[in-house]
Design an enzyme around this catalytic site. Sequence first.
Site, PDB file in Angstrom:
ATOM      1  N   MET A  32      39.579  16.960  -2.838  1.00  0.00           N
ATOM      2  CA  MET A  32      39.560  15.557  -3.137  1.00  0.00           C
ATOM      3  C   MET A  32      39.442  14.682  -1.953  1.00  0.00           C
ATOM      4  O   MET A  32      39.813  13.349  -1.874  1.00  0.00           O
ATOM      5  CB  MET A  32      41.022  15.057  -3.836  1.00  0.00           C
ATOM      6  CG  MET A  32      41.226  15.743  -4.992  1.00  0.00           C
ATOM      7  SD  MET A  32      42.424  14.900  -6.125  1.00  0.00           S
ATOM      8  CE  MET A  32      43.766  14.917  -5.145  1.00  0.00           C
ATOM      9  N   GLY A  38      43.409  22.105   7.217  1.00  0.00           N
ATOM     10  CA  GLY A  38      43.556  23.267   6.121  1.00  0.00           C
ATOM     11  C   GLY A  38      42.114  23.245   5.142  1.00  0.00           C
ATOM     12  O   GLY A  38      41.835  24.433   4.787  1.00  0.00           O
ATOM     13  N   HIS A  39      41.747  22.141   4.778  1.00  0.00           N
ATOM     14  CA  HIS A  39      40.418  22.175   4.154  1.00  0.00           C
ATOM     15  C   HIS A  39      39.426  22.876   4.880  1.00  0.00           C
ATOM     16  O   HIS A  39      38.473  23.501   4.453  1.00  0.00           O
ATOM     17  CB  HIS A  39      39.676  20.667   3.816  1.00  0.00           C
ATOM     18  CG  HIS A  39      40.556  19.965   2.939  1.00  0.00           C
ATOM     19  ND1 HIS A  39      41.377  18.847   3.267  1.00  0.00           N
ATOM     20  CD2 HIS A  39      40.889  20.151   1.570  1.00  0.00           C
ATOM     21  CE1 HIS A  39      42.191  18.223   2.311  1.00  0.00           C
ATOM     22  NE2 HIS A  39      41.921  18.936   1.213  1.00  0.00           N
ATOM     23  N   LYS A 151      48.796  26.424   0.132  1.00  0.00           N
ATOM     24  CA  LYS A 151      49.693  25.139  -0.144  1.00  0.00           C
ATOM     25  C   LYS A 151      50.266  25.020  -1.529  1.00  0.00           C
ATOM     26  O   LYS A 151      51.248  24.650  -1.786  1.00  0.00           O
ATOM     27  CB  LYS A 151      49.567  24.224   1.020  1.00  0.00           C
ATOM     28  CG  LYS A 151      50.656  23.205   1.116  1.00  0.00           C
ATOM     29  CD  LYS A 151      50.643  21.973   1.336  1.00  0.00           C
ATOM     30  CE  LYS A 151      49.620  21.242   0.450  1.00  0.00           C
ATOM     31  NZ  LYS A 151      50.188  20.238  -0.028  1.00  0.00           N
TER      32      LYS A 151
HETATM   33  O1  PAF Z   1      44.079  20.585  -4.423  1.00  0.00           O
HETATM   34  C1  PAF Z   1      43.108  19.519  -4.646  1.00  0.00           C
HETATM   35  O2  PAF Z   1      42.751  18.732  -3.886  1.00  0.00           O
HETATM   36  C2  PAF Z   1      42.799  19.124  -6.262  1.00  0.00           C
HETATM   37  O3  PAF Z   1      43.885  19.552  -7.086  1.00  0.00           O
HETATM   38  C3  PAF Z   1      41.504  19.921  -6.757  1.00  0.00           C
HETATM   39  C4  PAF Z   1      41.734  21.418  -6.712  1.00  0.00           C
HETATM   40  C5  PAF Z   1      40.292  19.637  -5.776  1.00  0.00           C
HETATM   41  C6  PAF Z   1      41.051  19.692  -8.035  1.00  0.00           C
HETATM   42  O4  PAF Z   1      41.105  18.251  -8.298  1.00  0.00           O
END
Ligand code: PAF
Length: 284
Positions: A32, A38-39, A151
Site C-alpha cells: 500500500m 521491510g518492503h 509482520k
Molecule cells: O500488507 C499490505 O500492505 C496490504 O494488506 C496488501 C497485502 C498490500 C493488500 O492491500
Amino acid sequence: MGIAICRTREELRDRVRGWKCDGLKIAVVPTMGALHEGHLSLVRAALARADRVIVTLFVNPRQFNSAADLAAYPRTEHEDAEKLAPLGAHLLYVPDGEEVYPPGFATSVSVTGVSEGLCGAFRPGHFDGVATVVAKLFLQTAADYAFFGEKDYQQLLVVRRMACDLDIPIEVVGCPTVRESDGLALSSRNRRLPDDTRGAAAGLSAALIAAQTDIEAGVPVAKALDEARVAIAALPGCRLEYLELRAAHDLAPLPEADRPARLLVAAWFADIRLIDNVAVNHSG
Ligand code: PAF
C-alpha cells in the site's frame, strides 16, 4: 533511470504477456506504499527468485475499518518509486480506485478459519478486503511468486489459504520481519507515532520478545503471557488489544507451546494501531 510505472490493467497485461512469451518468471510484491526497509527486503527477495518483479501500490479502501484511518494512511508514490528504482524492480503498478473496483463491482473473497480471531476479531471485514484485492492482484499480474512480510502473519496465512482454495497457481513466500535497532517492527504506521510514544512502541516488541524467551525457556505459557500483559499495560499511552500464543500452521489457540507457535500482539498508541509477532520454538 526510474522504475517503469503503469496504472491500468491493460498496460499491466501487455507487459506480463510479453514476459510470459519470453518464458520469464514473475514475482509480485503487493503493497500500500509508504515503502520502508521491510518492503524493500521483500523486493530484494523477489528479485533473487524471479526474472521480473512487479511492485503494486494501492491503498485498498476495502480493508480499512474507519474513514479516518484510510484518510491518514501515508501516500508517497514519488518517494516510493525513487526507493524502488535503484533496487532494479521492473514495474510499479499503481491502479486507482476505479481501476480496481470499477462501477458495479460486487464480488468479495472471504476466507474462514485463519481469518477469524486476532486481527479478524477486532477488524470486521478487514481480511475480506485484503483477500479480495490480493486475489485480483494475483490474477492481474499472473505472477509465479508473491512476497509478503511475516509482520502481518495472519494476513500471510489468509492469502496463502485464498490462493490455494481458488487454485491460483502462485507460490506465496513469507519473509522475516525487519526491525529498528530497538526492536520495533517496521511499519508504514510508525511514521505517524508521536515522538513521545516511539519508545513505548518499542516496549511492545520488547515485551513480546521477553515472553518468547520465557516460553522457550519453559515458563508456563499463561504465566509468560500474564507478565507480558502487565509489562504492556505499563507502557505509557498503550492500550493492548490482544496478546496470544497460536499454532504457527493454522493459528489455533495454544495453551502450551507443544508445537511450532507464533506469539502475536496488537496494541494502540493514541489512534495508531500496531501489530507484531514472533516465532516460538516448541519444547515438546
Ligand atoms: O500488507 C499490505 O500492505 C496490504 O494488506 C496488501 C497485502 C498490500 C493488500 O492491500
